[in-house]
Design an enzyme around this catalytic site. Structure first.
Site, PDB file in Angstrom:
ATOM      1  N   ASN A  10       0.868  -1.176   0.000  1.00  0.00           N
ATOM      2  CA  ASN A  10       0.000   0.000   0.000  1.00  0.00           C
ATOM      3  C   ASN A  10       0.904   1.224   0.000  1.00  0.00           C
ATOM      4  OD1 ASN A  10      -1.743   2.086   0.527  1.00  0.00           O
ATOM      5  ND2 ASN A  10      -2.344   1.382   2.575  1.00  0.00           N
ATOM      6  N   LYS A  12       0.102   4.242  -0.166  1.00  0.00           N
ATOM      7  CA  LYS A  12      -0.521   5.419   0.467  1.00  0.00           C
ATOM      8  C   LYS A  12      -0.312   6.637  -0.449  1.00  0.00           C
ATOM      9  CE  LYS A  12      -0.033   3.124   4.863  1.00  0.00           C
ATOM     10  NZ  LYS A  12       0.115   3.206   6.315  1.00  0.00           N
ATOM     11  N   HIS A  93      -9.372   1.178   5.240  1.00  0.00           N
ATOM     12  CA  HIS A  93      -8.085   1.391   5.924  1.00  0.00           C
ATOM     13  C   HIS A  93      -8.298   2.348   7.098  1.00  0.00           C
ATOM     14  CE1 HIS A  93      -3.941   2.466   6.719  1.00  0.00           C
ATOM     15  NE2 HIS A  93      -3.590   1.407   6.012  1.00  0.00           N
ATOM     16  N   GLU A  95      -6.619   4.728   8.057  1.00  0.00           N
ATOM     17  CA  GLU A  95      -6.365   6.129   7.711  1.00  0.00           C
ATOM     18  C   GLU A  95      -7.579   6.752   7.025  1.00  0.00           C
ATOM     19  OE1 GLU A  95      -2.606   5.498   5.732  1.00  0.00           O
ATOM     20  OE2 GLU A  95      -1.753   4.883   7.654  1.00  0.00           O
ATOM     21  N   GLU A 163      -4.956  -4.745  10.778  1.00  0.00           N
ATOM     22  CA  GLU A 163      -3.907  -3.744  10.941  1.00  0.00           C
ATOM     23  C   GLU A 163      -4.143  -2.977  12.242  1.00  0.00           C
ATOM     24  OE1 GLU A 163      -2.006  -2.606   6.939  1.00  0.00           O
ATOM     25  OE2 GLU A 163      -3.765  -1.361   7.176  1.00  0.00           O
ATOM     26  N   GLY A 169       3.181   2.211  10.847  1.00  0.00           N
ATOM     27  CA  GLY A 169       4.194   3.244  10.692  1.00  0.00           C
ATOM     28  C   GLY A 169       4.957   3.568  11.955  1.00  0.00           C
ATOM     29  N   SER A 207       3.888  -2.170  10.260  1.00  0.00           N
ATOM     30  CA  SER A 207       5.343  -2.239  10.473  1.00  0.00           C
ATOM     31  C   SER A 207       5.960  -3.560  10.053  1.00  0.00           C
ATOM     32  CB  SER A 207       5.691  -1.922  11.942  1.00  0.00           C
ATOM     33  OG  SER A 207       5.330  -0.589  12.254  1.00  0.00           O
TER      34      SER A 207
HETATM   35  P1  13P Z   1       3.378   0.339   7.566  1.00  0.00           P
HETATM   36  O1  13P Z   1       3.837  -0.960   6.946  1.00  0.00           O
HETATM   37  O2  13P Z   1       4.103   1.541   7.047  1.00  0.00           O
HETATM   38  O3  13P Z   1       3.330   0.253   9.055  1.00  0.00           O
HETATM   39  O4  13P Z   1       1.853   0.556   7.072  1.00  0.00           O
HETATM   40  C1  13P Z   1       0.947  -0.469   7.224  1.00  0.00           C
HETATM   41  C2  13P Z   1      -0.296  -0.106   6.506  1.00  0.00           C
HETATM   42  O5  13P Z   1      -1.038   0.762   6.909  1.00  0.00           O
HETATM   43  C3  13P Z   1      -0.577  -0.821   5.243  1.00  0.00           C
HETATM   44  O6  13P Z   1      -1.867  -0.569   4.791  1.00  0.00           O
END
Ligand code: 13P
Length: 248
Positions: A10, A12, A93, A95, A163, A169, A207
């Site tokens: 992803n 983002k 997600h 976010e 997640e 992150g 992560s």
């Molecule tokens: P990270 O791997 O950067 O922690 O992000 C995970 C994520 O949100 C994937 O959708």
């Protein structure tokens, strides 16, 4: 039942045209590991170019609107993702849930629209830190699934991504035991709610990197990974694909 490992990047809100070389390198390496399904979800702006740069690769969106078309400035319909060459989409997600106020009902509607358009769906769930610390993570995530799982679906075209928000992150990851407990609880919930639990892949995200992937991917009921930061370059992402391949 054996489920093929599924490793999804992803991107983002990262990636310009100059990053397409990384995608080509990722898909070229993925091609040497045919036991693993690999997909990348770049920003909307790169989907068409990535499909052209890596013919036959699985490329997806990070969101879609639930409506087929209309006056929704800035949004993209599932059929538009299909039109630009996408074969999958991430919905729900954290976010989007946290940053854009998306509810379980919104996520369910998006998942249903995406499936109806012919896309595969990765439906995300995950608890905030305070819920994990209070011991309520499993109940929280199962309630998200109850509210956001489509009414009916082809289980081959739906994956769940667990997640934990506090792991995204941050470099923090749950223990392997906690991941296996959560994925097992999700599998049981899917069995109760849909009857198709054996086929649905459950990915872990938060992560994931080349160092921890082997251990996380080997945890009970973990069928793959949804990767953010470490999916942006072949150098960081390919070792995760290799870890999945080593597990068969
Ligand atoms: P990270 O791997 O950067 O922690 O992000 C995970 C994520 O949100 C994937 O959708």
């Amino acid at each position: 039942m054996a489920r093929r490992k599924y490793v999804v990047g992803n991107w983002k809100m990262n990636g310009l045209v100059a990053a397409l070389g990384e995608a080509q390198a990722i898909f070229a390496a993925a091609g040497t590991h045919p036991s693993v399904d690999v997909a990348l979800c770049p920003p909307f702006t790169l989907i068409g170019a990535m499909v052209t740069a890596a013919p036959g690769a699985a490329v997806g969106g990070q969101d879609c609107h639930a409506a087929a078309s209309g006056a929704f400035t800035g949004s993209v319909a599932a059929s538009m993702l299909v039109d630009t060459g996408a074969s999958l989409v991430i919905v729900g997600h954290s976010e989007r849930r946290e940053g854009f106020g998306e509810t379980d009902a919104d996520v369910k509607a998006k998942a249903e629209a995406a499936l109806a358009a012919g896309l595969s769906v990765i439906l995300c769930v995950g608890e905030p830190r305070e819920v994990r610390e209070s011991g309520g993570a499993i109940d929280y995530v199962l309630a998200q699934i109850a509210g956001s799982l489509p009414e009916s679906f082809d289980p081959a075209r739906l994956a769940i991504a667990y997640e934990p928000i506090w792991a995204i992150g941050t470099g923090l990851v749950p223990t392997v035991v906690d991941v296996a407990d959560m994925h097992g609880a999700i599998r049981t919930k899917l069995r109760e709610q849909s009857g198709a639990a054996a086929t649905i892949r459950i990915l872990y995200g938060g992560s994931v990197n080349g160092e921890n992937a082997a251990e996380l991917l080997d945890a009970g009921d973990v069928d793959g990974a949804l990767v953010g930061g470490a999916s942006l370059t072949a150098g960081k992402f390919v070792p995760i694909v290799e870890a999945a391949a080593a597990l068969g």
